[in-house]
Design an enzyme around this catalytic site. Structure first.
Site, PDB file in Angstrom:
ATOM      1  N   LYS A  35      99.832 -84.652  28.171  1.00 17.81           N
ATOM      2  CA  LYS A  35     100.788 -85.312  27.216  1.00 17.81           C
ATOM      3  C   LYS A  35     101.886 -84.187  26.646  1.00 17.81           C
ATOM      4  O   LYS A  35     101.854 -83.262  27.048  1.00 17.81           O
ATOM      5  CB  LYS A  35     100.257 -85.754  25.986  1.00 17.81           C
ATOM      6  CG  LYS A  35      99.354 -84.398  25.126  1.00 17.81           C
ATOM      7  CD  LYS A  35      98.594 -84.861  24.224  1.00 17.81           C
ATOM      8  CE  LYS A  35      97.846 -83.822  23.408  1.00 17.81           C
ATOM      9  NZ  LYS A  35      96.818 -84.274  22.501  1.00 17.81           N
ATOM     10  N   ARG A 131      91.341 -89.718  12.412  1.00 16.04           N
ATOM     11  CA  ARG A 131      92.602 -89.662  12.980  1.00 16.04           C
ATOM     12  C   ARG A 131      92.381 -90.986  13.614  1.00 16.04           C
ATOM     13  O   ARG A 131      92.700 -92.310  13.056  1.00 16.04           O
ATOM     14  CB  ARG A 131      93.046 -88.762  13.710  1.00 16.04           C
ATOM     15  CG  ARG A 131      94.502 -88.565  14.376  1.00 16.04           C
ATOM     16  CD  ARG A 131      94.800 -87.299  15.175  1.00 16.04           C
ATOM     17  NE  ARG A 131      94.254 -87.161  16.261  1.00 16.04           N
ATOM     18  CZ  ARG A 131      94.684 -86.334  17.210  1.00 16.04           C
ATOM     19  NH1 ARG A 131      95.284 -85.423  17.042  1.00 16.04           N
ATOM     20  NH2 ARG A 131      93.958 -86.377  18.608  1.00 16.04           N
ATOM     21  N   HIS A 163      87.273 -87.524  19.318  1.00 13.10           N
ATOM     22  CA  HIS A 163      87.824 -86.414  19.240  1.00 13.10           C
ATOM     23  C   HIS A 163      87.309 -85.103  18.279  1.00 13.10           C
ATOM     24  O   HIS A 163      87.121 -85.865  17.175  1.00 13.10           O
ATOM     25  CB  HIS A 163      89.535 -86.463  19.108  1.00 13.10           C
ATOM     26  CG  HIS A 163      90.236 -85.618  19.527  1.00 13.10           C
ATOM     27  ND1 HIS A 163      90.227 -84.554  20.908  1.00 13.10           N
ATOM     28  CD2 HIS A 163      91.096 -84.959  18.742  1.00 13.10           C
ATOM     29  CE1 HIS A 163      91.317 -83.638  20.617  1.00 13.10           C
ATOM     30  NE2 HIS A 163      91.674 -83.855  19.417  1.00 13.10           N
ATOM     31  N   ARG A 219      88.432 -83.550  28.336  1.00 12.87           N
ATOM     32  CA  ARG A 219      89.478 -83.597  28.115  1.00 12.87           C
ATOM     33  C   ARG A 219      90.338 -82.100  27.922  1.00 12.87           C
ATOM     34  O   ARG A 219      90.293 -81.911  26.780  1.00 12.87           O
ATOM     35  CB  ARG A 219      90.008 -84.768  27.166  1.00 12.87           C
ATOM     36  CG  ARG A 219      89.350 -86.064  27.036  1.00 12.87           C
ATOM     37  CD  ARG A 219      90.207 -87.132  26.361  1.00 12.87           C
ATOM     38  NE  ARG A 219      90.015 -86.556  24.932  1.00 12.87           N
ATOM     39  CZ  ARG A 219      88.776 -86.908  24.212  1.00 12.87           C
ATOM     40  NH1 ARG A 219      87.859 -87.754  24.494  1.00 12.87           N
ATOM     41  NH2 ARG A 219      88.817 -86.447  22.898  1.00 12.87           N
ATOM     42  N   TYR A 265     121.771 -64.102   9.662  1.00 14.27           N
ATOM     43  CA  TYR A 265     122.050 -64.809   8.354  1.00 14.27           C
ATOM     44  C   TYR A 265     121.313 -64.375   7.380  1.00 14.27           C
ATOM     45  O   TYR A 265     120.138 -64.027   7.419  1.00 14.27           O
ATOM     46  CB  TYR A 265     121.693 -66.307   8.812  1.00 14.27           C
ATOM     47  CG  TYR A 265     122.681 -67.294   9.425  1.00 14.27           C
ATOM     48  CD1 TYR A 265     123.841 -67.345   9.164  1.00 14.27           C
ATOM     49  CD2 TYR A 265     122.296 -67.674  10.763  1.00 14.27           C
ATOM     50  CE1 TYR A 265     124.757 -68.136   9.802  1.00 14.27           C
ATOM     51  CE2 TYR A 265     122.863 -68.744  11.391  1.00 14.27           C
ATOM     52  CZ  TYR A 265     124.245 -68.796  10.935  1.00 14.27           C
ATOM     53  OH  TYR A 265     125.030 -69.466  11.703  1.00 14.27           O
ATOM     54  N   CYS A 312     118.324 -67.884  14.990  1.00 16.67           N
ATOM     55  CA  CYS A 312     119.633 -68.997  14.726  1.00 16.67           C
ATOM     56  C   CYS A 312     119.155 -69.864  15.654  1.00 16.67           C
ATOM     57  O   CYS A 312     118.513 -70.119  16.331  1.00 16.67           O
ATOM     58  CB  CYS A 312     120.923 -68.200  14.757  1.00 16.67           C
ATOM     59  SG  CYS A 312     121.150 -66.785  14.015  1.00 16.67           S
ATOM     60  N   ASP A 314     121.018 -70.756  18.189  1.00 16.80           N
ATOM     61  CA  ASP A 314     121.287 -70.703  19.508  1.00 16.80           C
ATOM     62  C   ASP A 314     121.239 -69.144  20.094  1.00 16.80           C
ATOM     63  O   ASP A 314     121.106 -68.765  21.236  1.00 16.80           O
ATOM     64  CB  ASP A 314     122.966 -71.054  19.987  1.00 16.80           C
ATOM     65  CG  ASP A 314     123.301 -72.156  19.227  1.00 16.80           C
ATOM     66  OD1 ASP A 314     122.883 -73.464  19.606  1.00 16.80           O
ATOM     67  OD2 ASP A 314     124.121 -72.044  18.247  1.00 16.80           O
TER      68      ASP A 314
END
Ligand SMILES: *Cc1c(COP(=O)(O)O)cnc(C)c1O
Length: 382
Positions: A35, A131, A163, A219, A265, A312, A314
């Site tokens: 997944k 869940r 699960h 799993r 920053y 940051c 990028d």
């Protein structure tokens, strides 16, 4: 490397991890969990490698993930366990994807899908995670409805599953309680005169630590990617696993700066002495966790060097100290640890999260490159 950064995915290591997990759960079928684009590793390539390694099953969350694998040529047993409201289930059912039903409503959605094929359904039991799935009277209603639908020839009950909530804490009493509740659910299904389908309960942590939970299939997700399910289980090396992904980039700018230089920053990092700063062209826009600001490290020319200041969008600045470095030198953010680089778990600890998130978040501009013998065709499983 034409992209700013590259995630190398070692499929040989992946297959070796599946073999290690097979050794841990030798009597259960293996469902390779792919997944979320195989936890960021590339679902198509990883799935083909899983089939090649003998994984009897693939497991995904969404219908769309399942259909992607079918379009790539996979034809083996495949379960998609999310059953969202309004989803169009028919194409996946007709592509031979097993559906999950965690309530009568979800079962009704499968029945109403209008597929040509007879749906294969895995019944989801809530044994304690709260869940997906149901328990108590709602479970009884689900089992009864599924049994009736099967008698009417409208579905095939292909599995029953649940699960774990706390399998990464082997000492937790919740684990045994969930195993007990699951056994009761399986018995209850039998009481509706239904032949026992595939029973599956264990995730990676339980595959490694709880033989009683192996049942008919395990799993396995995180451990197949060479990450530890959690600190209580040990490091990947202690578990006999090899991290599959290496995230690397190259220095884009290297320069000396004086003491007292505020970096990035907010100037949350200020150099204490004259030092070398190295800039790398990745950031939270690529899925690098901003919470690792000032806390994580990377490997540059054999030295572990800290992230200086805030991550940051990028870019990230590293404090290289007096490590000799030039523009273009390789930077390994995390990998297998073979060369002394950090593990994904180290970034997870730095960012107060789990290794799962570190690898799964990666995306955007990071190029993925698969190495190790790459399968040329997707297998048919089994
Ligand atoms: C993600 C997931 C798994 C795999 O868990 P790991 O801890 O990564 O092994 C197994 N089953 C279900 C239902 C899941 O959602």
């Amino acid at each position: 490397m034409s992209a700013p950064a590259e995630a190398l995915v070692d499929l040989d290591a992946y297959r070796a991890n599946l073999a290690r997990l097979r050794e841990a759960a030798p009597n259960a079928a293996q469902m390779a969990v792919v997944k979320a684009d195989a936890y960021g590793h590339g679902a198509i390539e990883v799935s083909a490698a899983a089939r090649e390694a003998g994984a009897e099953w693939l497991g995904v969350a969404t219908i769309e993930e399942a259909r992607t694998l079918r379009r790539a040529g996979d034809t083996g047993p495949l379960l998609a366990w999310l059953n969202p409201a309004g989803a169009d289930l028919a194409p996946a059912i007709d592509a031979g994807v097993d559906m999950a039903a965690g309530s009568v409503e979800q079962l009704d959605a499968v029945l109403a899908a209008g597929a040509s094929a007879r749906p294969r359904v895995h019944l989801k039991v809530d044994t304690g995670m709260a869940r997906g799935g149901v328990r108590g009277a709602e479970l009884t209603a689900l089992l009864a409805a599924a049994a009736a639908a099967q008698r009417a020839g409208r579905i095939e009950i292909a599995g029953i599953f649940s699960h774990f909530a706390c399998a990464d804490e082997p000492a937790s009493p919740v684990n045994g309680a969930q195993e007990h509740a699951f056994t009761e659910a399986v018995d209850e299904l039998s009481s509706f005169d239904v032949e026992r389908p595939l029973r599956h309960l264990a995730n990676s942590a339980a595959a490694l630590t709880r033989p009683n939970a192996h049942l008919d299939a395990v799993r396995v997700g995180i451990a197949s990617y060479g990450l530890s399910p959690g600190p209580a289980l040990g490091t990947p090396a202690q578990l006999g696993l090899t991290p599959v992904m290496t995230l690397r980039t190259a220095l884009a700018l290297v320069r000396r700066v004086p003491p007292g230089t505020g970096v990035s920053y907010g100037h949350t990092y200020v150099t204490k002495r004259e030092t070398t700063l190295g800039l790398i062209p990745v950031g939270y826009g690529d899925g690098i966790l901003r919470a690792a600001s000032n806390r994580a490290s990377a490997l540059v020319n054999g030295e572990l060097v800290p992230v200086a200041g805030r991550v940051c969008m990028d870019q990230i600045v590293l404090d290289l100290g007096d490590t000799p470095a030039s523009r273009g030198d390789e930077v390994v953010l995390f990998g297998s640890g073979r060369l002394g680089e950090p593990l994904a778990e180290d970034w997870a600890e730095a960012a107060s999260t789990i290794g799962y998130e570190v690898v799964t978040r990666l995306g955007g501009r990071i190029a993925r490159r698969h190495v190790g013998a790459i399968p040329t065709t997707t297998g048919s499983g089994g």
